[in-house]
Enzyme design. Sequence first.
Site, PDB file in Angstrom:
ATOM      1  N   TYR A  71      -3.132  -5.306  -4.581  1.00  0.00           N
ATOM      2  CA  TYR A  71      -4.154  -6.294  -3.527  1.00  0.00           C
ATOM      3  C   TYR A  71      -4.655  -5.391  -2.240  1.00  0.00           C
ATOM      4  O   TYR A  71      -3.516  -4.269  -2.287  1.00  0.00           O
ATOM      5  CB  TYR A  71      -1.966  -6.598  -2.629  1.00  0.00           C
ATOM      6  CG  TYR A  71      -2.208  -6.880  -1.945  1.00  0.00           C
ATOM      7  CD1 TYR A  71      -2.291  -8.481  -1.166  1.00  0.00           C
ATOM      8  CD2 TYR A  71      -1.383  -6.681  -0.398  1.00  0.00           C
ATOM      9  CE1 TYR A  71      -1.983  -9.025   0.068  1.00  0.00           C
ATOM     10  CE2 TYR A  71      -1.150  -6.988   0.953  1.00  0.00           C
ATOM     11  CZ  TYR A  71      -2.034  -8.742   0.848  1.00  0.00           C
ATOM     12  OH  TYR A  71      -1.897  -9.468   1.701  1.00  0.00           O
ATOM     13  N   ASP A 113      -8.579   1.490  -2.220  1.00  0.00           N
ATOM     14  CA  ASP A 113      -7.529   0.641  -1.867  1.00  0.00           C
ATOM     15  C   ASP A 113      -6.631   2.465  -1.239  1.00  0.00           C
ATOM     16  O   ASP A 113      -5.283   1.960  -2.315  1.00  0.00           O
ATOM     17  CB  ASP A 113      -7.444  -0.195  -1.580  1.00  0.00           C
ATOM     18  CG  ASP A 113      -6.775  -0.385  -1.188  1.00  0.00           C
ATOM     19  OD1 ASP A 113      -6.005  -0.040   0.233  1.00  0.00           O
ATOM     20  OD2 ASP A 113      -6.277  -1.608  -0.963  1.00  0.00           O
ATOM     21  N   LYS A 149      -1.253   1.746   6.971  1.00  0.00           N
ATOM     22  CA  LYS A 149       0.314   1.917   7.293  1.00  0.00           C
ATOM     23  C   LYS A 149       0.175   3.175   7.551  1.00  0.00           C
ATOM     24  O   LYS A 149       0.437   3.636   9.213  1.00  0.00           O
ATOM     25  CB  LYS A 149       0.983   2.034   5.366  1.00  0.00           C
ATOM     26  CG  LYS A 149       0.875   0.426   4.825  1.00  0.00           C
ATOM     27  CD  LYS A 149       1.523   0.115   4.076  1.00  0.00           C
ATOM     28  CE  LYS A 149       1.634  -1.485   3.995  1.00  0.00           C
ATOM     29  NZ  LYS A 149       0.835  -1.870   2.382  1.00  0.00           N
TER      30      LYS A 149
HETATM   31  C1  PLP Z   1      -0.634  -3.010   2.490  1.00  0.00           C
HETATM   32  C2  PLP Z   1      -1.816  -3.125   1.628  1.00  0.00           C
HETATM   33  C3  PLP Z   1      -3.037  -4.081   1.757  1.00  0.00           C
HETATM   34  C4  PLP Z   1      -3.079  -4.726   3.409  1.00  0.00           C
HETATM   35  O1  PLP Z   1      -2.330  -4.027   4.880  1.00  0.00           O
HETATM   36  P1  PLP Z   1      -2.096  -5.091   5.884  1.00  0.00           P
HETATM   37  O2  PLP Z   1      -1.552  -3.871   7.146  1.00  0.00           O
HETATM   38  O3  PLP Z   1      -0.880  -5.552   5.380  1.00  0.00           O
HETATM   39  O4  PLP Z   1      -2.658  -5.401   6.149  1.00  0.00           O
HETATM   40  C5  PLP Z   1      -4.158  -3.355   1.859  1.00  0.00           C
HETATM   41  N1  PLP Z   1      -3.923  -2.790   0.398  1.00  0.00           N
HETATM   42  C6  PLP Z   1      -3.323  -2.379  -0.233  1.00  0.00           C
HETATM   43  C7  PLP Z   1      -3.101  -1.191  -1.292  1.00  0.00           C
HETATM   44  C8  PLP Z   1      -2.073  -2.408   0.665  1.00  0.00           C
HETATM   45  O5  PLP Z   1      -0.406  -1.739   0.306  1.00  0.00           O
END
Ligand code: PLP
Length: 356
Positions: free
Chosen positions: A73, A168, A196
């Site tokens: 994701y 990511d 995060k």
């Molecule tokens: C949570 C997450 C996102 C998206 O971040 P948001 O702040 O919820 O938009 C993107 N990549 C990874 C790996 C994530 O865990």
Amino acid sequence: MVNAALIETLKKGTSFGAPCVLENVLAEMVISAVPSIEMVRFVNSGTEACMGALRLVRAYTGREKIIKFEGCYHGHADSFLVKAGSGVATLGLPDSPGVPKGATYETLTAPYNDAEAVKKLFEDNKGEIAAVFLEPVVGNAGFIPPQPGFLNALRDLTKQNGALLVFDEVMTGFRLAYGGAQEYFGITPDVTTMGKIIGGGLPVGAYGGRRYIMEMVAPAGPMYQAGTLSGNPLAMTAGIHTLKRLTEPGTYEYLDKITGDLVHGILDAGAKTGHEMCGGHIRGMFGVFFTGGPVHNFGDAKKSDTEKFGRFYRGMLEEGVYLAPSQFEAGFTSLAHTSQDIEKTIEAAEKVLKRI
Ligand SMILES: *Cc1c(COP(=O)(O)O)cnc(C)c1O
């Protein structure tokens, strides 16, 4: 500590719609922490960070296609919402209503931990792939670590094909190590996204990388990206004080210890009560599946008994333990968790596993 600092910052103003000095402070902390980052741009979420990184890799390489992995994701931007796993996955079928086919047409997918599949995509799309995006440890399909050699293979394949490697690290950044998964595994990506933890509970994201790549971004370069609230003093303050806390000695060893105890405790309870389970952890990130495993990709993860996970999840909630509400989400521990919390959680798990 974070809250007290926030109150002080709050008195001086919450948003200026312009860069502020705290943005430079956090930027310097991120640059000195993360091996591959020489310049960084703050945004307001992980989604925005990945959107920025996507535009950046396309602008820098002049190519449009990207490779992502099934089950990974990267936020909710159109281009990343590609249905995973079907026979026509490489055609890039959108995952959500409202996403136009055109938006995902350039998104190719491969199974996680399958470097051969990535190699084939590069061969079939010669000179067209801008970047490979991945979670260096998957957290959004449950907890799935990279197999030995997988990250290295992606580093080599991207280099050989003039493409960029994007980690990511929205989830893994400052969680697996202070320098993220790239420090933990010793692999240097070209571009990194974060979120995060660097927001310390406030909305923050960031993307960064090598100076010569980041200089594409406006105002230094031609790639447009901006944000009124990006780098606002409150979010920066929360990030600064959270990172400061993480530099205290023993932080990651502590997380590793309590998380390891937790996972082993739950798996032992599963074995005692006759459930087929597997799982693992790295530092403060963990997961368990209701399948014997091994789980190396999203296809393996989907073999997990999700009905049983649902019963486990609800049972744990009744015992006062709130887990991530999906089989396909990793769990995290925090510095606020004590070894008593871990013991209580394992006891609760054993109780619940006995009756489901
Ligand atoms: C949570 C997450 C996102 C998206 O971040 P948001 O702040 O919820 O938009 C993107 N990549 C990874 C790996 C994530 O865990």
